[in-house]
Design a protein around this motif. Structure first.
Motif, PDB file in Angstrom:
ATOM      1  N   VAL A   1      68.054 -19.028  30.251  1.00  0.00           N
ATOM      2  CA  VAL A   1      68.238 -17.433  30.003  1.00  0.00           C
ATOM      3  C   VAL A   1      68.047 -16.562  31.138  1.00  0.00           C
ATOM      4  O   VAL A   1      66.966 -16.986  31.885  1.00  0.00           O
ATOM      5  CB  VAL A   1      67.052 -17.326  28.765  1.00  0.00           C
ATOM      6  CG1 VAL A   1      65.620 -17.553  29.165  1.00  0.00           C
ATOM      7  CG2 VAL A   1      67.124 -15.963  28.337  1.00  0.00           C
ATOM      8  N   ARG A   2      68.633 -15.533  31.241  1.00  0.00           N
ATOM      9  CA  ARG A   2      68.365 -14.486  32.111  1.00  0.00           C
ATOM     10  C   ARG A   2      68.503 -13.158  31.303  1.00  0.00           C
ATOM     11  O   ARG A   2      69.444 -13.046  30.387  1.00  0.00           O
ATOM     12  CB  ARG A   2      69.829 -14.341  32.912  1.00  0.00           C
ATOM     13  CG  ARG A   2      69.809 -13.089  33.652  1.00  0.00           C
ATOM     14  CD  ARG A   2      70.896 -13.245  34.813  1.00  0.00           C
ATOM     15  NE  ARG A   2      70.457 -13.939  36.135  1.00  0.00           N
ATOM     16  CZ  ARG A   2      71.090 -13.927  37.064  1.00  0.00           C
ATOM     17  NH1 ARG A   2      72.252 -13.172  37.498  1.00  0.00           N
ATOM     18  NH2 ARG A   2      70.587 -14.595  38.188  1.00  0.00           N
ATOM     19  N   HIS A   3      67.690 -12.242  31.432  1.00  0.00           N
ATOM     20  CA  HIS A   3      67.257 -11.161  30.568  1.00  0.00           C
ATOM     21  C   HIS A   3      66.612 -10.130  31.550  1.00  0.00           C
ATOM     22  O   HIS A   3      66.100 -10.416  32.346  1.00  0.00           O
ATOM     23  CB  HIS A   3      66.413 -11.530  29.666  1.00  0.00           C
ATOM     24  CG  HIS A   3      66.509 -10.511  28.406  1.00  0.00           C
ATOM     25  ND1 HIS A   3      65.964  -9.197  28.403  1.00  0.00           N
ATOM     26  CD2 HIS A   3      67.232 -10.639  27.273  1.00  0.00           C
ATOM     27  CE1 HIS A   3      66.233  -8.716  27.268  1.00  0.00           C
ATOM     28  NE2 HIS A   3      66.991  -9.328  26.662  1.00  0.00           N
TER      29      HIS A   3
ATOM     30  N   ARG B   1      63.362 -10.286  42.061  1.00  0.00           N
ATOM     31  CA  ARG B   1      62.726 -11.592  41.424  1.00  0.00           C
ATOM     32  C   ARG B   1      62.986 -12.609  42.264  1.00  0.00           C
ATOM     33  O   ARG B   1      62.144 -13.727  42.502  1.00  0.00           O
ATOM     34  CB  ARG B   1      63.457 -11.905  40.011  1.00  0.00           C
ATOM     35  CG  ARG B   1      64.993 -11.875  40.162  1.00  0.00           C
ATOM     36  CD  ARG B   1      65.644 -11.648  38.874  1.00  0.00           C
ATOM     37  NE  ARG B   1      66.959 -11.894  38.777  1.00  0.00           N
ATOM     38  CZ  ARG B   1      67.585 -11.239  37.674  1.00  0.00           C
ATOM     39  NH1 ARG B   1      67.237 -10.744  36.829  1.00  0.00           N
ATOM     40  NH2 ARG B   1      69.080 -11.327  37.772  1.00  0.00           N
ATOM     41  N   THR B   2      63.985 -12.756  43.232  1.00  0.00           N
ATOM     42  CA  THR B   2      64.242 -13.558  44.260  1.00  0.00           C
ATOM     43  C   THR B   2      62.901 -13.544  45.396  1.00  0.00           C
ATOM     44  O   THR B   2      62.455 -14.765  45.652  1.00  0.00           O
ATOM     45  CB  THR B   2      65.638 -13.495  45.123  1.00  0.00           C
ATOM     46  OG1 THR B   2      66.320 -13.650  44.147  1.00  0.00           O
ATOM     47  CG2 THR B   2      65.544 -14.562  46.102  1.00  0.00           C
ATOM     48  N   ALA B   3      62.556 -12.420  45.592  1.00  0.00           N
ATOM     49  CA  ALA B   3      61.243 -12.183  46.464  1.00  0.00           C
ATOM     50  C   ALA B   3      60.217 -12.943  45.982  1.00  0.00           C
ATOM     51  O   ALA B   3      59.592 -13.534  46.562  1.00  0.00           O
ATOM     52  CB  ALA B   3      61.379 -10.665  46.697  1.00  0.00           C
TER      53      ALA B   3
ATOM     54  N   LEU C   1      67.744  -9.506  51.109  1.00  0.00           N
ATOM     55  CA  LEU C   1      67.644  -9.445  49.851  1.00  0.00           C
ATOM     56  C   LEU C   1      68.410  -8.227  49.597  1.00  0.00           C
ATOM     57  O   LEU C   1      68.280  -6.938  50.274  1.00  0.00           O
ATOM     58  CB  LEU C   1      66.374  -9.187  49.150  1.00  0.00           C
ATOM     59  CG  LEU C   1      65.408 -10.561  49.389  1.00  0.00           C
ATOM     60  CD1 LEU C   1      64.070 -10.477  48.845  1.00  0.00           C
ATOM     61  CD2 LEU C   1      66.195 -11.729  49.112  1.00  0.00           C
ATOM     62  N   ARG C   2      69.155  -8.140  48.509  1.00  0.00           N
ATOM     63  CA  ARG C   2      69.991  -6.858  47.981  1.00  0.00           C
ATOM     64  C   ARG C   2      69.101  -5.886  47.342  1.00  0.00           C
ATOM     65  O   ARG C   2      68.148  -6.264  46.784  1.00  0.00           O
ATOM     66  CB  ARG C   2      70.898  -7.267  46.884  1.00  0.00           C
ATOM     67  CG  ARG C   2      72.211  -6.364  46.543  1.00  0.00           C
ATOM     68  CD  ARG C   2      72.841  -6.987  45.419  1.00  0.00           C
ATOM     69  NE  ARG C   2      72.277  -7.395  44.445  1.00  0.00           N
ATOM     70  CZ  ARG C   2      72.316  -6.733  43.246  1.00  0.00           C
ATOM     71  NH1 ARG C   2      72.494  -5.544  43.305  1.00  0.00           N
ATOM     72  NH2 ARG C   2      71.574  -7.166  42.116  1.00  0.00           N
ATOM     73  N   ILE C   3      69.550  -4.570  47.483  1.00  0.00           N
ATOM     74  CA  ILE C   3      68.819  -3.386  46.942  1.00  0.00           C
ATOM     75  C   ILE C   3      69.186  -3.558  45.712  1.00  0.00           C
ATOM     76  O   ILE C   3      70.355  -3.350  45.309  1.00  0.00           O
ATOM     77  CB  ILE C   3      69.170  -2.071  47.643  1.00  0.00           C
ATOM     78  CG1 ILE C   3      69.016  -2.147  49.166  1.00  0.00           C
ATOM     79  CG2 ILE C   3      68.181  -1.001  47.020  1.00  0.00           C
ATOM     80  CD1 ILE C   3      67.644  -2.283  49.575  1.00  0.00           C
TER      81      ILE C   3
ATOM     82  N   PRO D   1      70.747 -14.390  49.041  1.00  0.00           N
ATOM     83  CA  PRO D   1      70.731 -14.990  47.617  1.00  0.00           C
ATOM     84  C   PRO D   1      72.220 -14.579  47.081  1.00  0.00           C
ATOM     85  O   PRO D   1      72.690 -15.225  46.095  1.00  0.00           O
ATOM     86  CB  PRO D   1      69.964 -14.673  46.557  1.00  0.00           C
ATOM     87  CG  PRO D   1      69.138 -13.148  47.315  1.00  0.00           C
ATOM     88  CD  PRO D   1      69.617 -13.469  48.806  1.00  0.00           C
ATOM     89  N   GLY D   2      72.630 -13.592  47.389  1.00  0.00           N
ATOM     90  CA  GLY D   2      74.127 -12.917  46.945  1.00  0.00           C
ATOM     91  C   GLY D   2      73.684 -12.662  45.528  1.00  0.00           C
ATOM     92  O   GLY D   2      72.863 -12.693  44.911  1.00  0.00           O
ATOM     93  N   PRO D   3      74.668 -11.742  45.444  1.00  0.00           N
ATOM     94  CA  PRO D   3      75.893 -11.040  46.054  1.00  0.00           C
ATOM     95  C   PRO D   3      75.680 -10.571  47.432  1.00  0.00           C
ATOM     96  O   PRO D   3      74.434  -9.562  47.266  1.00  0.00           O
ATOM     97  CB  PRO D   3      76.616 -10.192  45.070  1.00  0.00           C
ATOM     98  CG  PRO D   3      75.503  -9.552  44.048  1.00  0.00           C
ATOM     99  CD  PRO D   3      74.490 -10.770  44.279  1.00  0.00           C
TER     100      PRO D   3
END
Ligand code: NCD
Length: 322
Positions: A113-115, A175-177, A228-230, A269-271
């Protein structure tokens, strides 16, 4: 584990890295490594999860994570259902939990699940009698991304202990951080969180990370930079005057790379947004492991499905049962 035997996997779900022990994270990484080998670099199939069904339940956009979970499940022989929220009865007013319970009634084994709301996978885990895997809950955690980033570093460096990892960018909304931070600290890495003061609070130090607002100052100390992306979609106001100003202070460039250790690893992590988190020459440089991360994402997700769906003991993976 005092007798030196490998840790057992005792969880039905993978909800976050914050609550896993170093040994459990190690078991996930080792299982992923064995499965990568047993599938010839994530290319061939096993039948360990034949007869099982995994449902992808994505309420936020995704390219890599969704495809990666679907392929990982198929590489292990499972059936996969990709649930599309716009074409579902949610659009007719059905509640989230009712939708999930109906999917459960069809005899599924796991939900990925992704939310946008933090805690959604935890809520599902309380209501459903199937394995729940968090593929990103708002800005909270993205455990398989943290695991695949750590897996990619460990694959190159052998160990995380003593390694200095800089996480650069939007720490506040990433969330990656968070997943990286918890996993890296548990495995003995040093973590430097770097970005503008509006996106990197000094309070992160309470968790054991170092905080810096000066990328140029930390570059020579880092073994790894994860760019990481903003997360503009998670903010109402701009955290800095312009993207151009952000890039001049925090984008990794060829010029900055020349001041780094020669064996610095570049992760993302992309994009990726070329020209914002990094310039094109950095994205494609020999130190960049960005595409290896994508392959390793498959290995990690196979490992997570293997353990949470209870395929067979991890120790038998190397036996290559087909
Ligand atoms: C990350 C995500 O969705 O949180 N991407 C991903 O899963 N590959 C990071 C991001 O979107 O910036």
């Amino acid at each position: 584990m005092t007798d030196g035997s490998p840790p057992a996997w005792e969880h039905r779900h993978l909800l976050d890295l914050e609550r896993l022990s170093a040994a459990e994270i190690g078991l996930l990484l080792d299982t992923a490594a064995r499965l990568k080998e047993a599938t010839n670099g994530c290319r061939t199939k096993l039948s360990a999860l034949a007869g099982r069904t995994v449902v992808n339940l994505f309420f936020e956009n995704s390219t890599r994570t969704r495809t990666s979970f679907a392929l990982a499940a198929r590489r292990l022989g499972a059936d996969v259902v990709d649930f599309s929220t716009s074409a579902s009865s949610l659009a007719k007013g059905e509640s989230f939990i009712d939708t999930a319970r109906n999917l459960e009634a069809m005899g599924i084994d796991a939900v990925v699940v992704r939310h946008a709301s933090p805690g959604t996978p935890h809520l599902l885990a309380r209501h459903l009698d199937v394995g729940v895997i968090n593929a990103g809950d708002g800005p909270h955690e993205h455990p398989t991304q943290g695991l695949l980033d750590i897996f990619s570093i460990r694959e190159r460096r052998g160990s995380l202990a003593g390694c200095t990892v800089g996480l650069v960018g939007d720490i506040a909304h990433s969330r990656t951080a968070r997943s990286n931070l918890h996993g890296l600290l548990k495995l003995g890495a040093r973590v430097i969180l770097c970005g503008p003061p509006t996106l990197v609070s000094p309070r992160w130090q309470e968790l054991g990370a170092e905080v810096s607002h000066d990328l140029d100052a930390i570059i020579p100390r880092c073994d790894v930079l994860n760019l990481l992306r903003i997360q503009f979609e998670r903010q109402n106001t701009r955290p800095f005057p312009s993207v151009r100003e952000y890039a001049s202070l925090y984008a990794m460039t060829g010029e900055r790379l020349r001041r780094a250790r020669p064996d610095l690893l570049i992760l993302a992590p992309g994009p990726i947004n070329r020209g914002v988190e990094m310039t094109a020459d950095v994205a494609d440089c020999p130190q960049s492991v960005i595409l290896d991360q994508v392959t390793n994402g498959l290995a990690v997700r196979m490992g997570v499905l293997w353990l949470t769906c209870g395929a067979r003991p991890a120790a038998t993976v190397a036996g290559g049962q087909g």
